[in-house]
Scaffold this motif. Structure first.
Motif, PDB file in Angstrom:
ATOM      1  N   LEU A  11      -7.142  42.677  21.436  1.00  0.00           N
ATOM      2  CA  LEU A  11      -5.794  42.265  21.737  1.00  0.00           C
ATOM      3  C   LEU A  11      -5.328  41.287  20.680  1.00  0.00           C
ATOM      4  O   LEU A  11      -5.555  40.093  20.780  1.00  0.00           O
ATOM      5  N   GLU A  12      -4.684  41.809  19.657  1.00  0.00           N
ATOM      6  CA  GLU A  12      -4.176  40.881  18.655  1.00  0.00           C
ATOM      7  C   GLU A  12      -3.067  40.051  19.273  1.00  0.00           C
ATOM      8  O   GLU A  12      -2.157  40.583  19.900  1.00  0.00           O
ATOM      9  N   THR A  13      -3.139  38.780  19.088  1.00  0.00           N
ATOM     10  CA  THR A  13      -2.133  37.905  19.688  1.00  0.00           C
ATOM     11  C   THR A  13      -0.913  37.831  18.796  1.00  0.00           C
ATOM     12  O   THR A  13      -0.983  38.089  17.609  1.00  0.00           O
ATOM     13  N   GLY A  15       0.400  35.489  17.595  1.00  0.00           N
ATOM     14  CA  GLY A  15       0.338  34.390  16.639  1.00  0.00           C
ATOM     15  C   GLY A  15       1.023  33.184  17.249  1.00  0.00           C
ATOM     16  O   GLY A  15       1.917  33.305  18.070  1.00  0.00           O
TER      17      GLY A  15
ATOM     18  N   GLN B 159      -7.832  31.290  12.185  1.00  0.00           N
ATOM     19  CA  GLN B 159      -6.560  31.900  12.553  1.00  0.00           C
ATOM     20  C   GLN B 159      -6.726  33.405  12.765  1.00  0.00           C
ATOM     21  O   GLN B 159      -6.269  33.957  13.768  1.00  0.00           O
ATOM     22  N   LEU B 160      -7.417  34.026  11.835  1.00  0.00           N
ATOM     23  CA  LEU B 160      -7.667  35.467  11.935  1.00  0.00           C
ATOM     24  C   LEU B 160      -8.428  35.799  13.211  1.00  0.00           C
ATOM     25  O   LEU B 160      -8.080  36.720  13.945  1.00  0.00           O
ATOM     26  N   ARG B 162      -8.735  34.072  15.938  1.00  0.00           N
ATOM     27  CA  ARG B 162      -7.958  33.836  17.152  1.00  0.00           C
ATOM     28  C   ARG B 162      -6.945  34.949  17.355  1.00  0.00           C
ATOM     29  O   ARG B 162      -6.721  35.419  18.467  1.00  0.00           O
ATOM     30  N   ARG B 163      -6.356  35.393  16.259  1.00  0.00           N
ATOM     31  CA  ARG B 163      -5.317  36.403  16.331  1.00  0.00           C
ATOM     32  C   ARG B 163      -5.872  37.748  16.793  1.00  0.00           C
ATOM     33  O   ARG B 163      -5.295  38.419  17.638  1.00  0.00           O
TER      34      ARG B 163
END
Lengths: 355, 355
Positions: A11-13, A15, B159-160, B162-163
């Motif tokens: 699940l890509e957020t 951002g 960041q990557l 988490r995304r």
DNA sequence: TTGAAAGCGGTACCAT
DNA sequence: ATGGTACCGCTTTCAA
């Protein structure tokens, strides 16, 4: 864009806050999102992402800004599907517990990585069936190339490889004819060369200490070569101590201990350096002088053997180099260059002090 | 089917003679070809290929026959694109020349392979920038999971991760808080435990011999732990010999040689077992009695150290187990099970005979 | 230098 | 238990 289910675990957020150029219902950022954010077409973004030359600097700038703003992450799955070459190389090795293959893999990675490729790994565990399954499974990812230290390629495996026609490098052993390309050394010659050297040094009484030679056919070939050289001189192994187990230092030590109980030969030839280190340790533990009381020879040229109090007499097999050259072969092939089918990286006799 | 260019290096052949069920202009066999050959729909073939239960035995038989006849090879690229979970796990390690990470990888492979997964490898070389690039590149393949022995996760890397929200296991070191999951041991505690043990054995004079601690932060943490325990007892390292190079047996030997020239401390604590073996070899080569003349302690519990004439006093770090447990964490997560965020596999003090 | 359209080969969803 | 349909996200080809 229509709704669709998220993939489990993917699940890509959208951002966090400031970097949400195009949040998008699903949370995924695609080329289309970046294109919209940059005010260009998808294909232009694609060109920028792939670093193609034919895009104006101004456009590149706009696109890169949009990529950063949206938090776009390239999807190589889709790329490969659409016809771009994969940057994955399938790598099949018999084992990873033996540092030999870790060295080969390391050499491979050095070259592959700097050319932007990744290894996809399979461990055959010296098992032909598993090897076949791995080939099938890994080829399913349509890798750009295949590197394999073969155990015993099954008919089905050969069929698959012929059918898919992926650039393939067999590594380690050049004694057999390659399917496509091969990088390694002749283990037979390596065995012979060491025997010649030792005979030249005056040794006439030999024993063999080995691990499971059924599965490790390269060790078997070395032994055959060694023995062939002995036979040429009217000699043979006086004793052999082997065990159906993977090679290890304790195994070498144990088998050596068994032999030393019963008047061992003058020199023990071990199936590899791990085993030989075991022999060396056993000799030291018994207060024997090496090579005066017992001479020892191995194979591989492991660093630790060369740092031992009595440096191991062995044959350097240039394992990392094999990996590097295998990678070079693939890269050359990708670049459309003609390449040799067979590369012999050669071996180096390390005289050491243990024989 | 329209014509289209073959991908370089990927010209699947029509198969030899008898197995050409549906030769097809391009030479590629797709699900549609198999479906036609079997007289069923594509989706049914897909079900058979994936081993789903809801297909009748008769149909399965027909389809399998058609697959064999056409020489179909599953395309996982397309599958993953269409939403099936990938069977690839991204694995990022700092090095492969150190057997420690080969052991971890081996443990991972054991479990991953038997569950049908493959590792896609990246070697960061203890370099944070490279690590970041690798994360980006590997995540581009949308792997089902990520295993990483982190060097120093950059902001961009975090960041990557988490995304993308891919299940992630950090391995080796549990001293820091994990992003998602972590499997390893406390290197700080490992350092302390060894120091307590040695102090308990009566040692009061310590020296440290280490490799490049700038990049190998886990080695640094062990040393900090060891030193903390010394300080609690009013002690400290009397000398330290370090070099900005990767750990190796010859380096350990060389640094030890340097120390022995100048009245070394009673016990030398080495950054790991490779280094310690070097120390042991140097002592032996000089005819010193270990531990009488010089005591030696290391870290990792490498097999070779335990087989040495004087078994190494060290701490077993259960590297393969770390790999296995990391794989188990991922597999459990895929299965939808709740998992612990932090798994401490623990370490084992190996008393040995060198201290 | 840029863009439009047509797939790549599967799988998920929803019917039947 | 089986099938129809609509995509997945990108790169290719061809055109402008």
């Amino acid at each position: 864009m229509t709704t669709h289910l998220q993939k489990p675990g993917h699940l890509e957020t959208p951002g966090d806050l400031e970097e949400t150029g195009r949040p998008d219902e699903t949370g995924r950022v695609t080329l289309a999102d970046v294109a919209e954010a940059a005010g260009v077409s998808e294909i232009t973004v694609s060109r920028v992402v792939r670093g193609l030359a034919n895009v104006s600097p101004a456009t590149v700038f706009k696109v890169e800004e949009a990529i950063a703003r949206t938090g776009y992450l390239r999807n190589r799955l889709a790329g490969a599907m659409a016809g771009a070459v994969s940057n994955q190389i399938a790598v099949i090795l018999p084992s990873l517990s033996n540092s030999v293959f870790a060295d080969v893999l390391n050499g491979l990675e050095v070259r592959l990585q700097s050319a932007g490729f990744h290894s996809v790994l399979g461990i055959s565990n010296y098992d032909s069936d598993r090897e076949t399954k791995l080939i099938e499974s890994l080829l399913g990812w349509r890798p750009a190339g295949l590197v394999i230290a073969p155990t015993e390629l099954s008919q089905r495996a050969l069929q698959l490889l012929r059918r898919v026609r992926v650039p393939t490098v067999e590594v380690m052993d050049i004694d057999r004819d390659p399917l496509d390309m091969v990088v390694g050394i002749s283990h037979r010659q390596a065995g012979k060369a060491l025997a010649y050297y030792l005979i030249g040094r005056g040794y006439r009484s030999f024993g063999y200490v080995g691990h499971d030679i059924e599965s490790d056919h390269r060790a078997a070939i070395r032994r055959d070569g060694f023995r062939a050289a002995l036979c040429e001189n009217g000699l043979d192994f006086e004793t052999e101590a082997t065990a159906a187990a993977v090679s290890s230092v304790p195994l070498g030590r144990e088998l050596t201990a068994g032999l030393l109980g019963q008047g061992a030969p003058r020199l023990l030839y071990f199936s590899n350096d791990d085993m030989a280190m075991g022999g060396l340790f056993e000799a030291m533990a018994r207060g024997l002088q090496v090579p005066r009381d017992l001479a020892i020879a191995g194979f591989n040229g492991l660093q630790i053997g060369q740092s031992a109090p009595v440096a191991l007499t062995t044959v350097e097999s240039h394992r990392a180099l094999i990996g590097q050259r295998a990678a070079d072969q693939l890269l050359a092939r990708f670049a459309g260059q003609a390449v040799d089918r067979r590369i012999d990286v050669g071996f180096t006799l390390l005289p050491g002090a243990s024989a």
